[in-house]
Design an enzyme around this catalytic site. Structure first.
Site, PDB file in Angstrom:
ATOM      1  N   GLU A 127       0.867  -1.193   0.000  1.00 27.26           N
ATOM      2  CA  GLU A 127       0.000   0.000   0.000  1.00 27.26           C
ATOM      3  C   GLU A 127       0.892   1.227   0.000  1.00 27.26           C
ATOM      4  O   GLU A 127       2.114   1.130   0.228  1.00 27.26           O
ATOM      5  CB  GLU A 127      -0.893   0.009   1.255  1.00 27.26           C
ATOM      6  N   HIS A 248      -9.663  10.671   4.059  1.00 29.66           N
ATOM      7  CA  HIS A 248      -9.582   9.791   2.885  1.00 29.66           C
ATOM      8  C   HIS A 248     -10.120  10.569   1.687  1.00 29.66           C
ATOM      9  O   HIS A 248     -11.165  11.220   1.793  1.00 29.66           O
ATOM     10  CB  HIS A 248     -10.408   8.521   3.116  1.00 29.66           C
ATOM     11  N   ARG A 297      -2.299  10.258  -0.299  1.00 31.26           N
ATOM     12  CA  ARG A 297      -3.687  10.539   0.100  1.00 31.26           C
ATOM     13  C   ARG A 297      -3.965  12.001   0.423  1.00 31.26           C
ATOM     14  O   ARG A 297      -4.968  12.556  -0.001  1.00 31.26           O
ATOM     15  CB  ARG A 297      -3.994   9.749   1.376  1.00 31.26           C
ATOM     16  N   HIS A 358     -11.120  10.130   8.317  1.00 26.97           N
ATOM     17  CA  HIS A 358     -10.900   8.683   8.253  1.00 26.97           C
ATOM     18  C   HIS A 358     -10.216   8.131   9.498  1.00 26.97           C
ATOM     19  O   HIS A 358     -10.598   7.088  10.004  1.00 26.97           O
ATOM     20  CB  HIS A 358     -10.049   8.398   7.019  1.00 26.97           C
ATOM     21  N   ARG A 393      -0.602   8.739   9.789  1.00 25.50           N
ATOM     22  CA  ARG A 393      -0.537   7.281   9.935  1.00 25.50           C
ATOM     23  C   ARG A 393      -0.116   6.618   8.625  1.00 25.50           C
ATOM     24  O   ARG A 393      -0.644   6.938   7.560  1.00 25.50           O
ATOM     25  CB  ARG A 393      -1.917   6.769  10.329  1.00 25.50           C
TER      26      ARG A 393
HETATM   27  C1  FAD Z   1     -13.619   2.225   6.464  1.00 25.43           C
HETATM   28  C2  FAD Z   1     -12.344   2.009   7.236  1.00 25.43           C
HETATM   29  C3  FAD Z   1     -11.312   1.276   6.669  1.00 25.43           C
HETATM   30  C4  FAD Z   1     -10.117   1.062   7.391  1.00 25.43           C
HETATM   31  N1  FAD Z   1      -9.124   0.276   6.856  1.00 25.43           N
HETATM   32  C5  FAD Z   1      -8.036  -0.025   7.615  1.00 25.43           C
HETATM   33  C6  FAD Z   1      -7.046  -0.954   7.155  1.00 25.43           C
HETATM   34  O1  FAD Z   1      -7.160  -1.510   6.064  1.00 25.43           O
HETATM   35  N2  FAD Z   1      -5.985  -1.222   7.962  1.00 25.43           N
HETATM   36  C7  FAD Z   1      -5.815  -0.635   9.197  1.00 25.43           C
HETATM   37  O2  FAD Z   1      -4.825  -0.920   9.885  1.00 25.43           O
HETATM   38  N3  FAD Z   1      -6.753   0.229   9.659  1.00 25.43           N
HETATM   39  C8  FAD Z   1      -7.845   0.535   8.915  1.00 25.43           C
HETATM   40  N4  FAD Z   1      -8.782   1.397   9.409  1.00 25.43           N
HETATM   41  C9  FAD Z   1      -8.614   1.917  10.779  1.00 25.43           C
HETATM   42  C10 FAD Z   1      -8.892   0.812  11.804  1.00 25.43           C
HETATM   43  O3  FAD Z   1      -9.997   0.060  11.372  1.00 25.43           O
HETATM   44  C11 FAD Z   1      -9.188   1.393  13.174  1.00 25.43           C
HETATM   45  O4  FAD Z   1      -8.227   2.343  13.541  1.00 25.43           O
HETATM   46  C12 FAD Z   1      -9.187   0.277  14.235  1.00 25.43           C
HETATM   47  O5  FAD Z   1     -10.040  -0.767  13.853  1.00 25.43           O
HETATM   48  C13 FAD Z   1      -9.604   0.832  15.587  1.00 25.43           C
HETATM   49  O6  FAD Z   1      -9.753  -0.245  16.472  1.00 25.43           O
HETATM   50  P1  FAD Z   1     -10.161   0.051  17.979  1.00 25.43           P
HETATM   51  O7  FAD Z   1     -10.261  -1.263  18.663  1.00 25.43           O
HETATM   52  O8  FAD Z   1      -9.269   1.067  18.548  1.00 25.43           O
HETATM   53  O9  FAD Z   1     -11.599   0.752  17.862  1.00 25.43           O
HETATM   54  P2  FAD Z   1     -12.972   0.308  17.163  1.00 25.43           P
HETATM   55  O10 FAD Z   1     -12.838  -0.924  16.355  1.00 25.43           O
HETATM   56  O11 FAD Z   1     -13.515   1.520  16.499  1.00 25.43           O
HETATM   57  O12 FAD Z   1     -13.873  -0.050  18.421  1.00 25.43           O
HETATM   58  C14 FAD Z   1     -14.252   0.956  19.336  1.00 25.43           C
HETATM   59  C15 FAD Z   1     -15.234   0.354  20.309  1.00 25.43           C
HETATM   60  O13 FAD Z   1     -15.517   1.257  21.370  1.00 25.43           O
HETATM   61  C16 FAD Z   1     -16.918   1.287  21.599  1.00 25.43           C
HETATM   62  N5  FAD Z   1     -17.226   2.554  22.263  1.00 25.43           N
HETATM   63  C17 FAD Z   1     -16.970   3.819  21.831  1.00 25.43           C
HETATM   64  N6  FAD Z   1     -17.382   4.712  22.754  1.00 25.43           N
HETATM   65  C18 FAD Z   1     -17.922   4.000  23.782  1.00 25.43           C
HETATM   66  C19 FAD Z   1     -18.547   4.346  25.019  1.00 25.43           C
HETATM   67  N7  FAD Z   1     -18.703   5.611  25.426  1.00 25.43           N
HETATM   68  N8  FAD Z   1     -18.991   3.356  25.811  1.00 25.43           N
HETATM   69  C20 FAD Z   1     -18.875   2.053  25.450  1.00 25.43           C
HETATM   70  N9  FAD Z   1     -18.284   1.669  24.289  1.00 25.43           N
HETATM   71  C21 FAD Z   1     -17.820   2.630  23.474  1.00 25.43           C
HETATM   72  C22 FAD Z   1     -17.506   1.104  20.220  1.00 25.43           C
HETATM   73  O14 FAD Z   1     -18.852   0.728  20.281  1.00 25.43           O
HETATM   74  C23 FAD Z   1     -16.575   0.026  19.678  1.00 25.43           C
HETATM   75  O15 FAD Z   1     -16.940  -1.236  20.166  1.00 25.43           O
HETATM   76  C24 FAD Z   1      -9.969   1.623   8.690  1.00 25.43           C
HETATM   77  C25 FAD Z   1     -11.015   2.364   9.252  1.00 25.43           C
HETATM   78  C26 FAD Z   1     -12.199   2.552   8.541  1.00 25.43           C
HETATM   79  C27 FAD Z   1     -13.300   3.339   9.200  1.00 25.43           C
END
Ligand code: FAD
Length: 557
Positions: A127, A248, A297, A358, A393
């Site tokens: 990528e 994005h 990007r 994003h 990032r």
């Molecule tokens: C469309 C898209 C494509 C992407 N593609 C990539 C990729 O190819 N590779 C890559 O490395 N990254 C990618 N990313 C980024 C990556 O997906 C995220 O940074 C990563 O998944 C975040 O993981 P996390 O566990 O920190 O949070 P998340 O997976 O966002 O989970 C957050 C959790 O916290 C919970 N939560 C939030 N606030 C509260 C609250 N007040 N009380 C209780 N629960 C709460 C939510 O409900 C959720 O369960 C992408 C993101 C998007 C949106």
């Protein structure tokens, strides 16, 4: 340190207890929960909607790790540092890239099925910004969904992990020493744990994901409202790098009044030769960058936004009609189906697109063990700022960061537990009551905050645009205060709590972005177009003042 402010909410009507309470059920939160169990600690995962509702399941491209022949962590480190534009914490990056490959192998051992070649080896793709093929993917472009599936299946079978869905976490609770002792939350359900309650714990882990919903156009799901950053600020924790939001360039534009999460039109569509064209059908990237549509990007997002401003348009177009029906159907079946579901046929018409928020590179500041500046409060995943991403990032480093630093938090908790340093905590009820209640804006404030942020602090920023945004945000806060004074406060409920979190995070983001008078990484200032290492090769640390306003201070150089 104690919690200085709290969201206006009823007093807890029920209580529960665990060893480690984890907020969020994405890659970061579920990895913490699974790993603290190995140390014999009980875990409770509290999540706002259903378990797989965060950004994790939407990740398409994959997860970066030096797994391929000839690749090394050192090369991954070099690429990450370049993307971070002088603001990465090199030790944090070194941790990410050296521990990353084994963390991915452990994820596979947990049950995640990555795409493999005929020889059984994991397939790796490349990528933007990576000099090697090092992106492992699953189900083609469904990597996050597979990771989420595997982790959710694992936590569901562990009786030592309690899962509370549809529960919005409000604020941190501390003991008399200022150590995290649990949290308050609102459960949207029926039964014993309905409404506002309190969970007591030996340690609290924030894994609440990103804050894309602070803007009107975002790729993030509805739950990404920056709650963890807002909670941390109210708890007295330091937050950093909020101004670095990655946009994005080509999410699908679905209409002027579109709200919520927008579908992504992957970079691969441009990679296969689709052209960006303006309202007159002119290819505007040609001549702007040697790679034209395949420029980095940020450059593409900026050029699209400029052209939209020049033409008074709210979107541009991605033209892939020359691919023909067969190529669309075979190479991009998911994107084709998504476009058609929105009434656009890319085979016969250009796809409307517009840049959208994003990824949040900044967040709650942590050390390499995931500890925040509040004892006993940890953060990992997108809500945290470990120093890995700096000012921008590198693609596919975020899932890896969630994985690696979640494991490190679990290891730190296990070590403290074994050393007898993780006793049960008693909540300091007097301190909790003394925290100042934050007036809640009405639920309609969400759309207004998003509009102000997209207009004033989006892809292109200037002192004037951010002053407008700051003034609009201040007005929303003032009105919330007035409504309390007039005894007409907004009802405490999910929508108003989320609006209060969005308002705080937006205000902090604008304050930091206005202060950083330079262009660096994904922070673009129209009025300060150059990178200024002499003054700005440092972080802005944001905390909450006694007034409740966020204050950003440049770190010592
Ligand atoms: C469309 C898209 C494509 C992407 N593609 C990539 C990729 O190819 N590779 C890559 O490395 N990254 C990618 N990313 C980024 C990556 O997906 C995220 O940074 C990563 O998944 C975040 O993981 P996390 O566990 O920190 O949070 P998340 O997976 O966002 O989970 C957050 C959790 O916290 C919970 N939560 C939030 N606030 C509260 C609250 N007040 N009380 C209780 N629960 C709460 C939510 O409900 C959720 O369960 C992408 C993101 C998007 C949106």
């Amino acid at each position: 340190m104690s919690v200085t402010h709290r969201l206006t909410a009823p007093a807890p009507g029920w209580t529960a207890a665990t060893d480690v309470v984890v907020v969020g059920s994405g890659v970061a939160g579920l990895t913490v929960a699974l790993n603290v169990r190995k140390a014999g600690l009980r875990a409770m995962v509290v999540t706002k909607a259903v378990l797989d509702e965060g950004s994790t399941r939407w990740a398409q491209g994959g997860i970066a790790a030096a797994l391929g022949e000839g690749d090394t962590p050192e090369q991954h480190l070099d690429d990450t540092l370049v993307a971070g534009a002088g603001l990465c914490d090199e030790e944090a990056v070194r941790t990410l890239v050296t521990e990353g490959p084994d963390a991915v192998r452990r994820l596979i051992a947990t049950g995640a099925l990555f795409d493999r070649g005929e020889d059984g080896e994991i397939l790796l793709t490349r990528e933007g910004g990576h000099h090697r093929r090092r992106i492992a993917h699953a189900g083609g472009d469904a990597t996050g969904a597979e990771i989420s599936r595997a982790l959710v299946a694992a936590v569901r079978t562990d009786p030592g992990i309690e899962l509370i869905e549809h529960a919005l976490v409000l604020d941190l609770l501390t003991d008399t020493e200022g150590h995290a002792a649990g949290l308050t939350l609102h459960v949207m359900g029926e039964g014993q744990r309905d409404g506002v309650g309190a969970v007591r714990a030996r340690a609290v882990v924030l894994a609440t994901g990103g804050m894309g919903q602070v803007f009107s156009a975002t790729t993030n799901p509805a739950v990404s409202t920056g709650d963890g950053v807002a909670l941390a600020l109210r708890a007295g924790a330091a937050v950093t790098d909020l101004e670095f939001v990655q946009f994005h360039p080509t999410p699908l534009w679905v209409g002027p009044d579109a709200e919520g999460q927008l579908p992504l039109i992957s970079e691969a569509v441009r990679g296969e030769g689709a052209h960006l064209v303006d309202a007159d059908g002119v290819r505007f990237m040609v001549g702007q960058h040697e790679l034209a549509e395949l420029a980095p990007r940020d450059i593409v997002a900026k050029a699209i936004t400029r052209r939209m401003q020049e033409q008074g348009a709210d979107h541009m177009f991605l033209d892939g009609r020359h691919f023909g029906a067969e190529m669309w159907e075979h190479r991009f079946p998911t994107i084709l189906a998504t476009c058609r579901a929105h009434g656009i046929d890319p085979v016969t018409a250009p796809i409307p697109i517009a840049p959208a928020a994003h990824y949040a590179s900044g967040g709650v500041r942590t050390d390499p063990r995931g500890r925040t500046s509040v004892p006993g409060l940890y953060a990992c995943g997108e809500v945290a700022c470990t120093g890995v991403h700096g000012a921008n990032r590198l693609a596919s480093n975020s899932l890896l960061e969630g994985l690696v630093f979640a494991e490190r938090i679990a290891a730190d908790l296990a070590g403290r537990h074994a050393a007898g340093e993780l006793p049960e905590r008693t909540v300091d009820v007097t301190a909790a009551r003394a925290a100042r209640p934050v007036p809640l804006p009405p639920s309609e404030a969400r759309a207004e905050i998003q509009r102000l942020m997209s207009r004033g602090a989006g892809v292109l920023r200037s002192a004037a645009s951010m002053a407008d945004a700051a003034a609009g945000l201040a007005l929303i806060a003032e009105q919330a205060h007035s409504h309390v004074a007039e005894e007409k406060p907004a009802d405490p409920r999910v929508e108003t709590w989320e609006a209060a979190n969005l308002l705080l995070v937006a205000t902090a983001l604008v304050a930091a972005a206005a202060q950083r008078e330079e262009t660096r990484g994904c922070h673009w200032r129209e009025d300060f177009p150059e990178r200024d290492d002499a003054h700005w090769r440092r972080h802005l640390i944001t905390t909450l003042a006694a007034s409740g306003d966020p204050v950003s201070t440049p770190e010592e150089q």
